[in-house]
Design a protein around this motif. Structure first.
Motif, PDB file in Angstrom:
ATOM      1  N   VAL A  38       0.864  -1.184   0.000  1.00 31.48           N
ATOM      2  CA  VAL A  38       0.000   0.000   0.000  1.00 31.48           C
ATOM      3  C   VAL A  38       0.899   1.233   0.000  1.00 31.48           C
ATOM      4  CG1 VAL A  38      -1.686   1.327   1.325  1.00 31.48           C
ATOM      5  CG2 VAL A  38      -1.850  -1.151   1.268  1.00 31.48           C
ATOM      6  N   LYS A  39       0.594   2.173  -0.853  1.00 32.37           N
ATOM      7  CA  LYS A  39       1.337   3.425  -0.888  1.00 32.37           C
ATOM      8  C   LYS A  39       0.847   4.313   0.253  1.00 32.37           C
ATOM      9  CE  LYS A  39       2.535   7.240  -3.940  1.00 32.37           C
ATOM     10  NZ  LYS A  39       2.392   7.807  -5.274  1.00 32.37           N
ATOM     11  N   VAL A  40       1.764   4.889   1.016  1.00 32.55           N
ATOM     12  CA  VAL A  40       1.414   5.795   2.115  1.00 32.55           C
ATOM     13  C   VAL A  40       1.922   7.185   1.757  1.00 32.55           C
ATOM     14  CG1 VAL A  40       1.630   6.295   4.575  1.00 32.55           C
ATOM     15  CG2 VAL A  40       1.564   3.909   3.791  1.00 32.55           C
ATOM     16  N   ILE A  41       1.000   8.155   1.771  1.00 29.81           N
ATOM     17  CA  ILE A  41       1.337   9.543   1.448  1.00 29.81           C
ATOM     18  C   ILE A  41       1.065  10.406   2.674  1.00 29.81           C
ATOM     19  CG2 ILE A  41       0.752  11.534   0.012  1.00 29.81           C
ATOM     20  CD1 ILE A  41      -0.132   9.519  -2.151  1.00 29.81           C
ATOM     21  N   PHE A  42       2.054  11.172   3.080  1.00 27.84           N
ATOM     22  CA  PHE A  42       1.902  12.101   4.198  1.00 27.84           C
ATOM     23  C   PHE A  42       1.724  13.495   3.630  1.00 27.84           C
ATOM     24  CE2 PHE A  42       4.471   8.552   5.579  1.00 27.84           C
ATOM     25  CZ  PHE A  42       3.809   8.158   6.732  1.00 27.84           C
ATOM     26  N   THR A  43       0.842  14.259   4.249  1.00 29.33           N
ATOM     27  CA  THR A  43       0.596  15.614   3.784  1.00 29.33           C
ATOM     28  C   THR A  43       0.161  16.496   4.939  1.00 29.33           C
ATOM     29  OG1 THR A  43      -0.628  16.952   2.185  1.00 29.33           O
ATOM     30  CG2 THR A  43      -1.819  15.131   3.186  1.00 29.33           C
ATOM     31  N   LYS A  44       0.341  17.781   4.744  1.00 26.65           N
ATOM     32  CA  LYS A  44      -0.223  18.731   5.698  1.00 26.65           C
ATOM     33  C   LYS A  44      -1.738  18.739   5.515  1.00 26.65           C
ATOM     34  CE  LYS A  44       3.675  21.726   6.325  1.00 26.65           C
ATOM     35  NZ  LYS A  44       3.892  22.812   7.225  1.00 26.65           N
ATOM     36  N   ILE A  45      -2.452  19.069   6.555  1.00 26.78           N
ATOM     37  CA  ILE A  45      -3.918  19.087   6.501  1.00 26.78           C
ATOM     38  C   ILE A  45      -4.403  20.000   5.385  1.00 26.78           C
ATOM     39  CG2 ILE A  45      -5.973  19.835   7.767  1.00 26.78           C
ATOM     40  CD1 ILE A  45      -4.607  18.679  10.297  1.00 26.78           C
ATOM     41  N   GLU A  46      -3.760  21.131   5.218  1.00 27.42           N
ATOM     42  CA  GLU A  46      -4.221  22.089   4.203  1.00 27.42           C
ATOM     43  C   GLU A  46      -4.077  21.545   2.775  1.00 27.42           C
ATOM     44  OE1 GLU A  46      -0.298  24.890   3.558  1.00 27.42           O
ATOM     45  OE2 GLU A  46      -1.499  25.186   5.370  1.00 27.42           O
ATOM     46  N   ASN A  47      -3.270  20.490   2.579  1.00 28.00           N
ATOM     47  CA  ASN A  47      -3.035  19.948   1.245  1.00 28.00           C
ATOM     48  C   ASN A  47      -3.747  18.627   0.963  1.00 28.00           C
ATOM     49  OD1 ASN A  47      -1.272  22.114   0.782  1.00 28.00           O
ATOM     50  ND2 ASN A  47       0.471  20.973   1.575  1.00 28.00           N
ATOM     51  N   VAL A  48      -4.530  18.132   1.914  1.00 30.49           N
ATOM     52  CA  VAL A  48      -5.118  16.796   1.754  1.00 30.49           C
ATOM     53  C   VAL A  48      -6.044  16.714   0.544  1.00 30.49           C
ATOM     54  CG1 VAL A  48      -7.062  17.146   3.342  1.00 30.49           C
ATOM     55  CG2 VAL A  48      -6.194  14.851   2.936  1.00 30.49           C
ATOM     56  N   PHE A  49      -6.834  17.736   0.310  1.00 28.05           N
ATOM     57  CA  PHE A  49      -7.773  17.723  -0.809  1.00 28.05           C
ATOM     58  C   PHE A  49      -7.020  17.543  -2.124  1.00 28.05           C
ATOM     59  CE2 PHE A  49     -10.669  19.708  -3.892  1.00 28.05           C
ATOM     60  CZ  PHE A  49     -11.837  19.012  -3.605  1.00 28.05           C
ATOM     61  N   GLN A  50      -5.966  18.306  -2.311  1.00 24.63           N
ATOM     62  CA  GLN A  50      -5.166  18.229  -3.539  1.00 24.63           C
ATOM     63  C   GLN A  50      -4.493  16.869  -3.672  1.00 24.63           C
ATOM     64  OE1 GLN A  50      -5.024  20.632  -5.969  1.00 24.63           O
ATOM     65  NE2 GLN A  50      -3.961  19.075  -7.160  1.00 24.63           N
ATOM     66  N   LYS A  51      -3.931  16.358  -2.570  1.00 25.07           N
ATOM     67  CA  LYS A  51      -3.240  15.063  -2.608  1.00 25.07           C
ATOM     68  C   LYS A  51      -4.190  13.947  -3.026  1.00 25.07           C
ATOM     69  CE  LYS A  51       0.971  16.007  -1.204  1.00 25.07           C
ATOM     70  NZ  LYS A  51       2.145  15.779  -1.999  1.00 25.07           N
ATOM     71  N   VAL A  52      -5.382  13.919  -2.463  1.00 24.91           N
ATOM     72  CA  VAL A  52      -6.340  12.868  -2.788  1.00 24.91           C
ATOM     73  C   VAL A  52      -6.824  13.016  -4.223  1.00 24.91           C
ATOM     74  CG1 VAL A  52      -8.631  11.924  -2.251  1.00 24.91           C
ATOM     75  CG2 VAL A  52      -7.032  12.450  -0.403  1.00 24.91           C
ATOM     76  N   ASN A  53      -7.109  14.230  -4.646  1.00 27.13           N
ATOM     77  CA  ASN A  53      -7.583  14.456  -6.015  1.00 27.13           C
ATOM     78  C   ASN A  53      -6.522  14.132  -7.062  1.00 27.13           C
ATOM     79  OD1 ASN A  53     -10.185  15.123  -5.410  1.00 27.13           O
ATOM     80  ND2 ASN A  53      -9.796  17.303  -5.317  1.00 27.13           N
ATOM     81  N   ASP A  54      -5.252  14.213  -6.699  1.00 26.12           N
ATOM     82  CA  ASP A  54      -4.169  13.906  -7.638  1.00 26.12           C
ATOM     83  C   ASP A  54      -3.963  12.405  -7.839  1.00 26.12           C
ATOM     84  OD1 ASP A  54      -3.678  16.578  -8.063  1.00 26.12           O
ATOM     85  OD2 ASP A  54      -1.907  16.670  -6.765  1.00 26.12           O
ATOM     86  N   LEU A  55      -4.581  11.594  -6.978  1.00 26.84           N
ATOM     87  CA  LEU A  55      -4.391  10.147  -7.083  1.00 26.84           C
ATOM     88  C   LEU A  55      -5.167   9.583  -8.270  1.00 26.84           C
ATOM     89  CD1 LEU A  55      -4.652   9.231  -3.309  1.00 26.84           C
ATOM     90  CD2 LEU A  55      -2.592   9.247  -4.719  1.00 26.84           C
ATOM     91  N   PRO A  56      -4.560   8.653  -8.995  1.00 30.94           N
ATOM     92  CA  PRO A  56      -5.240   8.090 -10.164  1.00 30.94           C
ATOM     93  C   PRO A  56      -6.354   7.108  -9.816  1.00 30.94           C
ATOM     94  CG  PRO A  56      -3.114   7.035  -9.845  1.00 30.94           C
ATOM     95  CD  PRO A  56      -3.213   8.150  -8.827  1.00 30.94           C
ATOM     96  N   ASN A  57      -6.354   6.585  -8.599  1.00 32.76           N
ATOM     97  CA  ASN A  57      -7.387   5.620  -8.226  1.00 32.76           C
ATOM     98  C   ASN A  57      -8.249   6.162  -7.096  1.00 32.76           C
ATOM     99  OD1 ASN A  57      -6.373   4.788  -5.502  1.00 32.76           O
ATOM    100  ND2 ASN A  57      -4.583   4.260  -6.697  1.00 32.76           N
ATOM    101  N   LYS A  58      -9.355   5.535  -6.888  1.00 31.08           N
ATOM    102  CA  LYS A  58     -10.270   5.990  -5.841  1.00 31.08           C
ATOM    103  C   LYS A  58     -10.292   5.063  -4.622  1.00 31.08           C
ATOM    104  CE  LYS A  58     -11.547   9.616  -7.968  1.00 31.08           C
ATOM    105  NZ  LYS A  58     -11.076  10.890  -7.522  1.00 31.08           N
ATOM    106  N   SER A  59      -9.441   4.050  -4.587  1.00 29.97           N
ATOM    107  CA  SER A  59      -9.404   3.154  -3.434  1.00 29.97           C
ATOM    108  C   SER A  59      -8.396   3.692  -2.415  1.00 29.97           C
ATOM    109  CB  SER A  59      -9.046   1.734  -3.859  1.00 29.97           C
ATOM    110  OG  SER A  59      -7.816   1.729  -4.540  1.00 29.97           O
ATOM    111  N   THR A  60      -8.802   4.805  -1.791  1.00 34.16           N
ATOM    112  CA  THR A  60      -7.931   5.533  -0.885  1.00 34.16           C
ATOM    113  C   THR A  60      -8.532   5.587   0.511  1.00 34.16           C
ATOM    114  OG1 THR A  60      -7.152   6.897  -2.709  1.00 34.16           O
ATOM    115  CG2 THR A  60      -6.795   7.752  -0.489  1.00 34.16           C
TER     116      THR A  60
END
Length: 134
Positions: A38-60
């Motif tokens: 499983v890929k693990v991505i860490f992000t600041k709270i303010e960037n979570v929306f962008q990080k999730v939307n940038d993912l090619p899949n929806k099984s997040t």
């Protein structure tokens, strides 16, 4: 990682400002993710929306440390259909709600906030256990 199998999770996004500077815990979480493929991505709270939307899949899976962080994410416009709570440990004045979930007044207020936003909130200690609605 039962959650990975049950929900076919390919990516875990961890929005956590404190964790961004915690190399040891980040490493341990990445190692656990790597072991489970499983890929693990860490992000600041303010960037979570962008990080999730940038993912090619929806099984997040979005994994938050606390309900206050989750509330902050929802306030920034991120939408969830449902939220599963588990492993909220006893600290300070927190009282046992069910299983390994302990909450204080602030947590209960945050649950009420989420429910007002139309988000289903429940306790589920494993993906195969019964959902306990709050």
């Amino acid at each position: 990682m039962n959650w990975k199998t049950a929900y076919k999770v390919e990516t875990i996004v961890v929005p956590d400002d404190r964790l961004m500077n915690d190399g040891i815990n980040k490493y341990l979480m990445q190692l656990t993710g790597k072991t489970a493929n499983v890929k693990v991505i860490f992000t600041k709270i303010e960037n979570v929306f962008q990080k999730v939307n940038d993912l090619p899949n929806k099984s997040t899976l979005v994994l938050c440390r606390s309900l206050s962080e989750l509330k902050e994410i929802v306030n920034k416009g991120f939408q969830f259909e449902e939220v599963s709570l588990w492993n909220m440990y006893k600290t300070g004045t927190k009282k046992k709600i069910f299983g390994s979930v302990y909450m204080d007044d602030e947590d209960l207020q945050n649950v009420a906030f989420l429910k007002e936003k139309g988000i289903k909130v429940f306790i589920q200690e494993t993906p195969y256990s019964k959902k306990i609605n709050l």
